[in-house]
Enzyme design. Structure first.
Site, PDB file in Angstrom:
ATOM      1  N   HIS A 162       0.830  -1.197   0.000  1.00 20.23           N
ATOM      2  CA  HIS A 162       0.000   0.000   0.000  1.00 20.23           C
ATOM      3  C   HIS A 162       0.872   1.257   0.000  1.00 20.23           C
ATOM      4  O   HIS A 162       1.892   1.310   0.676  1.00 20.23           O
ATOM      5  CB  HIS A 162      -0.913   0.014   1.222  1.00 20.23           C
ATOM      6  CG  HIS A 162      -1.820  -1.177   1.300  1.00 20.23           C
ATOM      7  ND1 HIS A 162      -2.335  -1.638   2.482  1.00 20.23           N
ATOM      8  CD2 HIS A 162      -2.298  -2.002   0.331  1.00 20.23           C
ATOM      9  CE1 HIS A 162      -3.100  -2.696   2.257  1.00 20.23           C
ATOM     10  NE2 HIS A 162      -3.088  -2.943   0.957  1.00 20.23           N
TER      11      HIS A 162
ATOM     12  N   TYR B 251       1.618   1.649  13.715  1.00 20.13           N
ATOM     13  CA  TYR B 251       2.246   2.669  12.868  1.00 20.13           C
ATOM     14  C   TYR B 251       1.665   4.051  13.133  1.00 20.13           C
ATOM     15  O   TYR B 251       0.471   4.213  13.354  1.00 20.13           O
ATOM     16  CB  TYR B 251       2.142   2.311  11.386  1.00 20.13           C
ATOM     17  CG  TYR B 251       0.759   2.031  10.850  1.00 20.13           C
ATOM     18  CD1 TYR B 251       0.079   2.964  10.085  1.00 20.13           C
ATOM     19  CD2 TYR B 251       0.140   0.803  11.086  1.00 20.13           C
ATOM     20  CE1 TYR B 251      -1.176   2.705   9.569  1.00 20.13           C
ATOM     21  CE2 TYR B 251      -1.111   0.524  10.573  1.00 20.13           C
ATOM     22  CZ  TYR B 251      -1.769   1.483   9.812  1.00 20.13           C
ATOM     23  OH  TYR B 251      -3.021   1.221   9.305  1.00 20.13           O
TER      24      TYR B 251
END
Length: 469
Positions: free
Chosen positions: A66, A129
């Site tokens: 991604h 993240y």
């Protein structure tokens, strides 16, 4: 806790961080993100705004590749993964890959435009993240097939045996035509002397000013609706070369309002946008923010503006200083493509006029192309954010001395320029019923700080020769 360590990779900007993990019989502790320490080892101060956790219950879960339009700082709370990254940005490194097995003692900074993916190597792996833009539902972001033969990632668990979402099984192949362009540069005040010079050093920048035409788009920073509609998230750098510089007219009622709107309110708006969107703001100020009593002005001298124009510029300086990523560039006596003192003196010399010029205001000329060159240097060299004085170098000179340099280069005698004082000149202006703003008599600025970054300003008289030629 000691400093983490940083390792570079074949993908520009993608770095591995070895964290300081402390283990004992109870488990472990680590500073997963500590801004001061991370910046100290060389990570960008990327300003995370969101923290996400992806829990993976089974070994073999594979996610990605991604490429969302933001920076990421990825790490693990539990478990192990095989991480894989692909550079999807325009440029020589397009398609470059990097892989790494990660545990809880390792983190990776992933810059915008780099495809991010991982394969889970242990059950109950929690992948975390930080990102510096908010995720928005319903928006499609670029992706790459996990089995793309061009990048040929050597997954430790064959993809046929992996757990992959339907979406990730149908991602496209690597295609140079879809490479991600870098964020853009915006020049505000593109029609002015400095704005035109900046276009040379920042080709391809988007251009805005109050009036549209010739590749310039209209944008009024004092119009809330226009500001709200502008795509600020598309920019890495915004160069604000717009200003209201009619120092005498600023002393009138209408001029006061216009000066404060352009020189204070607009920069404050940009500073807020810089905080919200993470772009670097470059704003240009003036030695007029000082009262001119110091022989040479330094960056840390407290502002002490005399007139309305000066006060509005000082207010803008204070506002810009609140932007996390900013260069406040103070300059003096700008000379570029347009109406200015040097051009006026050259015209008078050509017409046979012998002017009287003030001799008690002392400073240095700043040619617009030199100011632009300094701007590009600050950005390209990743100089520390903050305030920098920029002008051409050489001895400080009075306006009368500069006029004589122009006259002699125009074939006239230096003696054709006579001298007057600021007080005498002001009296003549006021007698005619016109406004007159107070001027700082000492305008020279110290150039030590900009020189410390590796930039050497060109001598003003050398630049004057070229300008008049």
């Amino acid at each position: 806790m000691s400093l983490p360590s940083l390792e570079t990779t074949p993908i520009p900007g993608l770095v591995v961080v070895r964290l300081d993990r402390r283990d004992d019989s109870r488990g472990f502790f680590k500073e997963n993100w500590q801004r001061e320490k991370m910046v100290a080892i060389g990570l960008p101060d990327f300003g995370p705004v969101q923290n996400n956790v992806s829990f993976n219950s089974d070994r073999g879960v594979t996610r990605g590749i991604h490429t969302e339009p933001w920076d990421k700082f990825v790490s693990l709370a539990t478990g192990r993964i095989f991480g894989a990254w692909v550079d999807m940005r325009e440029g020589e490194s397009f398609g470059a890959t990097f892989t790494l097995e990660m545990d809880t003692a390792v983190a990776v900074f992933v810059p915008r435009g780099v495809g991010n993916s991982y394969q889970v190597l242990e059950d109950a792996t929690a992948y975390t993240y930080l990102v510096n833009e908010h995720w928005r539902p319903g928006v499609a972001y670029p992706a790459l097939a996990l089995d793309d033969p061009t990048v040929a990632i050597a997954w430790p668990i064959p993809l046929a045996e992996a757990i992959i979402s339907d979406k990730d099984q149908n991602n496209p192949a690597l295609d140079p035509s879809t490479a991600i362009a870098p964020k853009k540069t915006l020049i505000i005040g593109a029609r002015g002397q400095l704005g035109r010079a900046l276009q040379v050093d920042f080709p391809g920048a988007d251009l805005v000013d109050l009036v549209a035409g010739d590749g310039v788009t209209a944008l009024d920073l004092t119009d809330p609706a226009a500001v709200a509609a502008w795509p600020w998230h598309e920019y890495a750098t915004v160069l604000n070369a717009a200003a209201y510089t009619a120092v005498d007219v600023a002393e009138t009622a209408d001029g006061r309002r216009t000066s404060w709107a352009a020189n204070a309110t607009a920069p404050a708006t940009l500073a807020g946008l810089a905080r919200d969107h993470g772009f670097t703001l470059v704003h240009y100020s003036s030695e007029y923010v000082f009262d001119g009593t110091a022989e040479e002005h330094t960056e840390d001298e407290p502002v002490s503006p005399l007139g309305v124009y000066a006060q509005s510029k000082a207010a803008g300086d204070i506002a810009v200083g609140l932007a996390p990523r900013h260069y406040l560039v103070r300059t003096s006596w700008v000379i570029g493509d347009g109406k200015n003192f040097v051009r006026t003196m050259a015209d008078l010399a050509a017409k046979g006029v012998s002017p009287s010029v003030v001799s008690d205001q002392v400073g240095r000329l700043t040619f617009a192309d030199e100011l632009s060159r300094a701007t590009k240097h600050l950005i390209d060299s990743n100089a520390s954010f903050g305030t920098y004085n920029v002008s051409n170098s050489g001895a400080a000179m009075s306006w009368a001395e500069i006029a004589r340099e122009v006259f002699t280069r125009s074939g006239r005698a230096a003696e054709d320029v006579s001298e007057t004082t600021t007080a005498e000149y002001a009296a003549g202006v006021l007698e005619k019923g016109n406004p007159f703003a107070p001027r700082p008599l000492q305008s020279a600025m110290s150039l030590a700080k900009i020189r410390a970054t590796g930039f050497e300003p060109e001598d003003a008289l050398v630049a004057l020769d070229r300008y008049l030629a």
